[in-house]
Enzyme design. Structure first.
Site, PDB file in Angstrom:
ATOM      1  N   LYS A 116      -6.759  -3.195  10.311  1.00 34.88           N
ATOM      2  CA  LYS A 116      -7.899  -2.560   9.646  1.00 34.88           C
ATOM      3  C   LYS A 116      -9.226  -2.929  10.313  1.00 34.88           C
ATOM      4  CE  LYS A 116      -5.708  -2.045   5.116  1.00 34.88           C
ATOM      5  NZ  LYS A 116      -4.387  -2.551   5.488  1.00 34.88           N
ATOM      6  N   HIS A 235      -4.403  -2.427  -7.243  1.00 33.95           N
ATOM      7  CA  HIS A 235      -4.792  -1.735  -6.016  1.00 33.95           C
ATOM      8  C   HIS A 235      -3.697  -0.797  -5.514  1.00 33.95           C
ATOM      9  CE1 HIS A 235      -8.283  -4.327  -5.892  1.00 33.95           C
ATOM     10  NE2 HIS A 235      -7.505  -5.385  -5.914  1.00 33.95           N
ATOM     11  N   ARG A 292       1.273   7.838   8.916  1.00 34.46           N
ATOM     12  CA  ARG A 292       2.596   8.246   8.434  1.00 34.46           C
ATOM     13  C   ARG A 292       2.427   9.268   7.332  1.00 34.46           C
ATOM     14  NH1 ARG A 292       2.364   5.665   3.555  1.00 34.46           N
ATOM     15  NH2 ARG A 292       1.309   3.660   3.475  1.00 34.46           N
TER      16      ARG A 292
END
Length: 660
Positions: A116, A235, A292
């Site tokens: 990230k 989350h 994906r």
């Protein structure tokens, strides 16, 4: 066009890929672990290959085992699904080296978005908007804490690798930053083998809006509009919908074009999702890119009329995208909910057990079910506890929401705790109906949504008792003393049945009834309620309660009963068995493991005084950390576990001293 494909995944996504591949005429090959030998995806494929033991690291994550299976079966391509190896650049490279088509982006694109921090640096260069944060290489706690101080609390601590909400923690202030950082790093290392994190400003009321992108190897890239995934717990997404409520055409175009820019900047090919945080003022910020297919892709399929797996297979075969951007349009509205084996009333703890009863609404142009499990199968600790995805569509959001409510009311899952009733409450929530959604929605509406299952009403108790009596009668016992017909040597029958409302705080209910010629007479609050009913072999209970006709689902396993009424599954136990429960005072003095798992940390020792809410023990289960906290103030008398211990469900971990 490809002629065969191996699906390097399991469960509902494997079944999903198999469905499209077979429709396109491709031979399908499944892989399975020892825990999945009799799984649905294994039965549906044309061929299946065992690749290892039940743990993912011994099977679905073994690159060599998957490639060996592909070579043995002559598979031309491998579809990775989502999760496991789907975002593993080494796997994509290994497929290319073995001359097997990887149904996904090139390894370079996966690697570019795999971290990230690195991804955000690339997006900054491509001028895609970013949330203020720290994405640096220096991972020392001092540097990370200084970065958090500079950004300003609250901050989000997020695993640099992976996704799915794992390795993601919120530090509300400097005082809890170090603890949350340690927890995020442990979870990230356990889930992804990489404990690097990034720090970002935690927006107080953001929406999670993601853009579906698709690119081919010929330089074409389009966006297939947006999905709103703001309704989350831990989350992780709970409800997804497309299009996003309140989205304007201008904002949609800006976000879509930003997503396409992100994809093109890394030479992307195939299906991908660019995820953004959308602030209240209309600003949006790049969060991450999932290289994906997404769990929630069916809502996009519903509103576009496209099959994204077909697009994946065609692009992997070298074809151009079937449609250009100006040929794509939105039709109607769709919702998806994830049916999980989890207990919303206990902080959404995952559950294990056997599904003893399973009934979904019929599939049609408005309702779709994606699942990889059948009745009688078990939810184990080895994999994600998702049972199925329920997807609905209609012409607009209000009508689609009505479809969702109706479909949830027809969903029956027995044998273990699920989030079905919680989802029904969400779908019925007035604020949700207005589209007033953000990532803090569940926490803000907790009092309206929890407990997810209310105390069983009289109708549910009477119907459950009736189901028990009819099921006993159906057993056809020849013992005259055990017949459930109320016969007595001296005439008239009179009996009682006690049910424990497991979902409603272990409350005991004694139901007194007489036997009638065509049913039963229940004595309720000084009134007599005549009941006549039929119970089908599939568990459909149709009853007349004093002139009111009701239908319910009935499932039983030994003395455990689940009664499905008006979209709620009431879990009950027939009395006369050991409930495994202590009295309230004794239960309050002990902390028991809510599920099987591994002890990560123990924060207290015998003799220590603690306040209510103090973190006591950290348990890891299903790759997530669960912190067990003190329910009251008191002195710790005994600690029966240590870090690294593997523990079973119900095992005593800690005990408080009895009040003097």
């Amino acid at each position: 066009m490809l002629k065969s494909v191996l699906i390097a995944n399991r469960g509902e996504i494997a079944c999903r890929v198999i469905r499209t591949a077979r429709r396109m005429g491709l031979r399908t090959i499944a892989v399975y672990s020892d825990a999945d030998a009799d799984a649905l995806h294994v039965a549906q494929a044309d061929e299946a290959v065992r690749i290892g033991g039940p743990l993912a690291r011994d099977s679905y994550l073994k690159i060599d085992a998957v490639l060996d299976a592909a070579k043995k079966t002559g598979a031309e391509a491998i579809h990775p699904g989502y999760g496991f190896l789907s975002e593993n650049a080494n796997f994509a490279e290994a497929c290319a080296k073995a001359k097997i088509v990887f149904v996904g982006p090139p390894a370079s694109a996966i690697r570019a978005m795999g971290g990230k921090s690195e991804a955000k640096a690339l997006m900054a260069k491509a001028q895609v908007p970013l949330v203020p944060g720290y994405h640096g290489e220096d991972q020392s706690p001092d540097v990370l804490e200084k970065a958090a101080d500079k950004i300003g609390y609250p901050v989000l601590i997020k695993a640099s690798a992976g996704g799915g909400g794992k390795g993601m923690k919120v530090a509300q202030g400097k005082a809890d930053f170090r603890d949350q950082l340690a927890s995020a790093k442990r979870e990230a290392l356990s889930s992804f083998g990489d404990d690097r994190v990034l720090i970002e400003k935690y927006l107080t009321k953001p929406r999670h809006v993601e853009i579906q992108v698709f690119a081919d190897a010929h330089g074409h890239c389009v966006y297939l509009f947006e999905r709103d995934c703001s309704i989350q717990r831990r989350h992780q997404k709970v409800i997804e919908e497309a299009p996003a409520p309140g989205m304007t055409a201008g904002l949609r175009q800006r976000m879509g074009e930003a997503a396409v820019t992100a994809a093109k900047s890394i030479g992307y090919v195939g299906a991908g999702t660019v995820e953004f945080l959308l602030d209240e003022d209309g600003s949006f910020y790049f969060m991450e890119m999932n290289t994906r297919l997404q769990v929630e892709h069916p809502v996009t399929e519903f509103i576009t009329g496209l099959d994204l797996v077909e697009w994946q297979l065609r692009v992997a075969s070298g074809e151009k995208l079937p449609l250009a951007q100006d040929q794509l349009a939105i039709n109607g509205h769709a919702f998806e909910v994830r049916l999980y084996a989890e207990d919303p009333d206990r902080d959404f703890l995952p559950q294990t057990g056997t599904i003893t009863h399973l009934s979904f609404p019929p599939e049609n142009g408005h309702v779709r079910i994606d699942t990889g499990i059948t009745q009688g199968k078990a939810i184990s600790t080895y994999y994600d506890p998702m049972i199925a995805k329920l997807i609905v569509w209609d012409l607009d959001r209000p009508q689609a929401l009505a479809q969702l409510r109706r479909a949830l009311a027809q969903t029956e899952i027995g044998g273990l705790v699920t989030n079905t009733a919680f989802l029904a409450k969400l779908a019925a929530n007035k604020a949700f109906a207005k589209g007033d959604v953000d990532t803090g929605f569940i926490g803000r509406h907790e009092k309206e949504l929890l407990p997810s299952v209310p105390a069983a009403p009289d109708d549910a108790l009477v119907l459950a008792a009736t189901g028990i009596l009819l099921r006993e009668r159906q057993k056809g016992t020849r013992d005259p003393w055990s017949l459930m017909d109320g016969w007595r040597h001296h005439g008239g029958g009179h009996d009682h049945l006690t049910l424990i409302d497991v979902s409603g705080g272990q409350t005991a209910h004694k139901l007194v009834f007489d036997y009638a010629k065509d049913g039963f007479l229940f004595h309720l609050k000084k009134a007599v309620l005549p009941v006549s009913a039929t119970l089908s072999s599939s568990g459909k209970l149709t009853a007349d309660l004093g002139g009111r006709r009701l239908s319910a689902g009935f499932a039983s396993q030994s003395d455990d009963v689940t009664l499905f009424l008006d979209g709620v599954g009431y879990r009950l136990k027939r009395a006369g068995i050991d409930l495994g429960e202590e009295d309230g005072e004794a239960a309050a003095l002990r902390i028991a493991a809510p599920m099987p798992g591994r002890i990560i940390a123990v924060h207290v020792a015998a003799g220590k005084m603690v306040e209510k809410g103090t973190p006591l023990i950290v348990l890891e289960a299903m790759k997530m950390e669960h912190t067990l906290k003190a329910g009251h103030a008191g002195k710790i008398e005994y600690v029966g576990c240590k870090p690294g211990d593997q523990i079973r469900e119900g095992q005593e971990l800690l005990r408080f001293a009895a009040p003097a």
